[in-house]
Design an enzyme around this catalytic site. Structure first.
Site, PDB file in Angstrom:
ATOM      1  CG  MET A   1     119.994  22.543 -62.967  1.00 17.94           C
ATOM      2  SD  MET A   1     120.441  24.280 -62.982  1.00 17.94           S
ATOM      3  CE  MET A   1     121.531  24.367 -61.564  1.00 17.94           C
TER       4      MET A   1
ATOM      5  CE  LYS B   1     124.679 -17.609 -45.806  1.00 21.87           C
ATOM      6  NZ  LYS B   1     123.222 -17.747 -46.002  1.00 21.87           N
TER       7      LYS B   1
ATOM      8  CD  GLU C   1     120.372  -2.473 -49.849  1.00 25.26           C
ATOM      9  OE1 GLU C   1     119.584  -1.785 -50.534  1.00 25.26           O
ATOM     10  OE2 GLU C   1     120.089  -3.603 -49.403  1.00 25.26           O
TER      11      GLU C   1
ATOM     12  CD  GLN D   1     118.911 -11.638 -52.566  1.00 25.12           C
ATOM     13  OE1 GLN D   1     119.642 -11.893 -51.613  1.00 25.12           O
ATOM     14  NE2 GLN D   1     117.879 -10.803 -52.494  1.00 25.12           N
TER      15      GLN D   1
HETATM   16  C1  LIG Z   1     119.773  10.883 -59.963  1.00 26.20           C
HETATM   17  C2  LIG Z   1     119.647  12.065 -60.848  1.00 26.20           C
HETATM   18  N1  LIG Z   1     118.669  12.104 -61.787  1.00 26.20           N
HETATM   19  C3  LIG Z   1     118.543  13.184 -62.586  1.00 26.20           C
HETATM   20  C4  LIG Z   1     119.400  14.243 -62.472  1.00 26.20           C
HETATM   21  C5  LIG Z   1     119.259  15.453 -63.398  1.00 26.20           C
HETATM   22  N2  LIG Z   1     118.908  16.624 -62.605  1.00 26.20           N
HETATM   23  C6  LIG Z   1     119.825  17.537 -62.212  1.00 26.20           C
HETATM   24  S1  LIG Z   1     119.190  18.731 -61.263  1.00 26.20           S
HETATM   25  C7  LIG Z   1     117.651  18.081 -61.381  1.00 26.20           C
HETATM   26  C8  LIG Z   1     116.494  18.729 -60.703  1.00 26.20           C
HETATM   27  C9  LIG Z   1     116.570  18.637 -59.238  1.00 26.20           C
HETATM   28  O1  LIG Z   1     115.338  19.048 -58.716  1.00 26.20           O
HETATM   29  P1  LIG Z   1     115.213  19.544 -57.227  1.00 26.20           P
HETATM   30  O2  LIG Z   1     115.781  18.533 -56.306  1.00 26.20           O
HETATM   31  O3  LIG Z   1     113.814  19.935 -56.968  1.00 26.20           O
HETATM   32  O4  LIG Z   1     116.195  20.778 -57.173  1.00 26.20           O
HETATM   33  P2  LIG Z   1     116.028  22.242 -57.813  1.00 26.20           P
HETATM   34  O5  LIG Z   1     116.835  22.273 -59.060  1.00 26.20           O
HETATM   35  O6  LIG Z   1     114.575  22.473 -58.064  1.00 26.20           O
HETATM   36  O7  LIG Z   1     116.591  23.141 -56.761  1.00 26.20           O
HETATM   37  C10 LIG Z   1     117.660  16.940 -62.173  1.00 26.20           C
HETATM   38  C11 LIG Z   1     116.462  16.143 -62.518  1.00 26.20           C
HETATM   39  C12 LIG Z   1     120.414  14.145 -61.506  1.00 26.20           C
HETATM   40  N3  LIG Z   1     121.317  15.113 -61.345  1.00 26.20           N
HETATM   41  N4  LIG Z   1     120.489  13.070 -60.693  1.00 26.20           N
END
Ligand SMILES: Cc1ncc(C[n+]2csc(CCOP(=O)(O)OP(=O)(O)O)c2C)c(N)n1
Ligand SMILES: [Mg+2]
Lengths: 585, 185
Positions: free
Chosen positions: A487, A165, A53, A116
């Protein structure tokens, strides 16, 4: 008198959606929403069956981003409703018009912890612009009309309708409320669209008197479909423009006045122009902390004109000298007219040439930069992006995930058309890109849609590529695979003394096989030599989705960077530019 | 426990602001309003809610403890709620305010007379008298109730409950006629 039609609540719901010109909706059925899925069989509305979803929610967002029309998602109660919380919050933060319909246990079972059952309106209250539990089938048409009205007017946002429902099963007498009835039913909802004439005049005068004006434009410009008038104003007075993460494409990157993105990972020129400006002309942006850095040192010499349809944005972060509540398009048109009148009456604009040449100087000296890899070395993500960008057909829509790849995409892509950039700005939702790209492609089948994703993000929502394959909505995905939560890794490197904690994603999965298992074409790119061929192949495939796994340098960092909570003045430049930072004075 | 954004939830009455919020009388409206305060980190000091003379509308009287800038923000955020029709900040000098208190106070023989006398002075009502306790009710301005409560404390309050204040703008002499015509919008 039998011209009154009797419908079930479910039939009334689907018909109401048809009346609101819904062409496409995203969802997944279950117990409580089951009755609504039956009339869908004979409806003109196309339903896209998702695999999770959350995907339905982000698809609806992607659809809304590129069309400006509300995206619609429909799911069942309980776990399905809770799966919608993230997209609702995402849409709320980024002011995306969206309608979400959730099933609910029968009215007689509400409050009994029935199977649910969850308090959907309670849970989603703080992540929606409005929500409503519909307790009688007679109320359905009005609730739907109100939902679309609220979602699309004022500051747009998500609206959720929770439908038990039995309300779907019981019958009602069909009526379709008039516009007047809808407005009258919402006595507390009267968005201001026209700016205050005195403030408009004030703004026009300030703009003409400014020596260092800067247009600071945000997502509101896109929501109000004001890009063309903003451009007219910028060109008339030759005022440089910064486009926030939410406004990329609202002003063409190819335009000589465009300075690109400001903020934490903005470019040095855009950041510095804000700091040095004496007048920030904010159209539809909200002084987000990612843009301002440390607020007390943000744009210290600038007066502020703030145009926003949401009165609560006025003065929330930065006190404006000229607050104007109104629709960006209408207000900017009025400001433009007022400026033209003043000029016609003999007023003149202060000479801003020194300011413009200063800004041009910064731009020449501080382009967005990265180090090209050594021959035989790892691929640079920025290089892959440049290649993707240069090979992309005109009008390509780019949808990104969240992380380093998102910032690089915003920095290195050239956005020259509004509504070609889709991303999760306010909430920063990993996993946004694949489903949002599917939603965008469903809305714009004529366009190429590239999802630029991270390896971490991709693993959160990749299963929606199954939806893409089965529904024939063919997108292209470029994974900038650095085998890290990049990041977060960057922050650990810079601010936690290279102590890497739980950020390494190395090893699995095999993205090519995964793509193939989902009915897509998978391509791996390990070296510079393979890039062009892979992109050419991907662009030539139109009957399937394509996933390119770009194996890129692991330790690349995003520059420039304003560390969290610090002043924009202390922006960290690309190491090759640090020696010149004195020129940013 | 610390709260965000709120300083000194008791005392310091100039930090008190009284908001009169006219809302559509619909399910969940109170949850929307109180949820917004919680979400933005503001403390509600007291809250009273009841339908107005028009049953389609309710009036929520909220006393909040904040300085002027966050108050402006919370008012704007409140106004974004679809069910909120009108918000008035009531200046205590330009409004009528009332509150009700019920209190049960310990008595021993010699104090009973004193407490009843006190009740008379404050125009409080004696609701019930037991062998070792007396229940009183008093309505009046919040300040007057503060004073009464303070005096009762000396005798030992067993239990007490205040309603939180309700308030309406004071009618200016000239404005009276107009205000009576232009009902709640
Ligand atoms: C749902 C969610 N969980 C955690 C984060 C924290 N967060 C921000 S960027 C990131 C890393 C993302 O990794 P990737 O998709 O490999 O991208 P990259 O930075 O390596 O380009 C995280 C864990 C977030 N923004 N969203
Ligand atoms: Mg990564």
């Amino acid at each position: 008198m039998s011209n009154k039609e009797t419908l079930t609540g479910a039939e009334a719901l689907i018909r109401s959606l048809e009346m609101e010109n819904v062409e496409i909706m995203f969802g997944l059925p279950g117990g409580c929403i089951l009755p609504a899925y039956d009339p869908l069989l004979k409806s003109s509305i196309r339903h896209i069956l998702v695999r999770h979803e959350q995907g339905a929610g982000h698809m609806a967002q992607g659809y809304a981003h590129v069309t400006g029309r509300p995206g619609v998602a429909m799911v069942t109660s309980g776990p399905a409703a809770t799966n919608m919380v993230t997209p609702l919050c995402d849409a709320f933060m980024d002011s995306i018009p969206m309608i979400c319909i959730t099933g609910q246990v029968p009215t007689t079972a509400i409050g009994t912890d029935a199977f649910q059952e969850c308090d959907t309106v309670g849970i989603t209250r703080s992540v929606t612009k409005h929500n409503e539990l519909i307790m009688h089938p007679d109320d359905i048409p009005m609730a739907v009309r109100q939902a679309f009205h609220i979602a699309t007017t004022g500051r747009p946002g998500p609206v959720l309708l929770d439908v038990p429902k039995d309300v779907l099963q019981n019958t009602m007498t069909w009526t379709w409320p008039t516009d007047e009835e809808v407005i009258a039913s919402l006595p507390g909802y009267k968005p201001t669209t026209k700016g205050h004439p005195k403030m408009i005049k004030e703004a026009a005068k300030l703009i003409l008197a400014s020596e260092k004006p800067l247009l600071y434009i945000g997502g509101g410009v896109l929501k109000a479909r004001a890009a063309d008038v903003v451009r007219e104003l910028a060109e008339l007075l030759q005022i440089p423009v910064v486009t926030t993460l939410m406004a990329r494409g609202a002003f063409p990157d190819s335009h000589p006045l465009c300075l690109g993105m400001p903020g934490m990972h903005g470019n040095a020129t855009a950041i510095t122009a804000m700091q040095k400006s004496d007048l920030l002309i904010n159209f539809g942006a909200r002084f987000d902390d990612r843009v301002t850095g440390k607020v007390s040192t943000f744009a210290p010499d600038a007066k502020v004109i703030h145009v926003d349809i949401d009165p609560a944005e006025q003065g929330k972060v930065r006190k404006p000298d000229v607050p104007i509540v109104g629709d960006c398009r209408i207000v900017v048109e009025e400001i433009l007219k007022s400026v033209q009148e003043l000029l016609a009456e003999g007023s003149t604009q202060v000479n801003i040439d020194p300011w413009r040449s200063k800004v041009s100087g910064w731009r020449e000296k501080f382009p967005v930069a990265y180090d090209q890899s050594e021959p035989g070395g790892r691929l640079k993500p920025q290089f892959c992006l440049e290649k993707l960008r240069d090979a992309a057909p005109e009008g390509t829509i780019v949808v990104s995930g969240v992380g380093q790849h998102q910032m690089w995409t915003s920095l290195f892509w050239k956005f020259n058309e509004p509504y070609t950039w889709v991303n999760s700005g306010g909430l920063g939702t990993m996993g946004f890109s694949v489903p949002a790209a599917i939603g965008a492609k469903a809305a714009r089948p004529d366009r190429t849609v590239w999802a630029i994703d991270g390896d971490g993000c991709f693993q959160m929502t990749a299963q929606e590529l199954v939806t893409a394959s089965t529904e024939g909505i063919h997108i292209k995905v470029a994974i900038l695979n650095n085998t890290y939560l990049g990041m977060v890794r960057q922050w650990q490197e810079m601010f936690y003394g290279e102590r890497y904690s739980e950020v390494n994603l190395a090893g699995c999965p095999d993205f090519v096989k995964w793509a193939e298992a989902m009915g897509c074409v998978g391509i791996r790119v390990d070296s510079v030599e393979e890039i062009d061929g892979a992109i050419e192949l991907a662009n030539s495939i139109n009957d399937r989705s394509v996933v390119i796994d770009f194996r890129v340098e692991e330790f690349e960092k995003v520059f420039p960077m304003v560390p969290a909570g610090q002043s924009n003045d202390d922006v960290l430049l690309h190491p090759s530019q640090e020696s010149d930072r004195g020129l940013l004075r | 426990m610390r709260t965000i954004n709120s300083n000194n939830p008791f005392g310091d009455s100039h930090q008190h602001h009284v908001l009169s919020v006219l809302v559509q009388n619909r399910p969940g409206v109170l949850a929307r309003v109180s949820g917004l305060f919680a979400r933005r980190g503001y403390n509600i000091y007291s809250l009273a809610v009841a339908p107005t003379d028009d049953v389609d509308y309710s009036r929520i009287t909220i006393v909040v403890d904040i300085s002027a800038t966050p108050l402006e923000q919370i008012v704007k955020q409140l106004f974004k709620l679809i069910d909120v029709v009108r918000i008035t900040e009531l200046d205590p000098r330009k409004s009528v305010e009332r509150e009700l208190m019920l209190a049960t106070v310990r008595i021993d023989g010699e104090h009973r007379g004193q407490i009843v006398e006190l009740a008379n002075i404050f125009e409080a009502k004696v609701l019930a008298v037991g062998s070792d306790a007396i229940s009183l009710s008093m309505d009046g301005t919040p300040e007057k109730i503060d004073d009464f409560e303070e005096l009762l404390k000396g005798y030992g309050i067993v239990e007490s409950q205040r309603t939180g204040r309700v308030a309406l703008p004071k009618l200016e002499r000239e404005a009276r006629k107009g205000a009576l015509k232009g009902k709640a919008s």
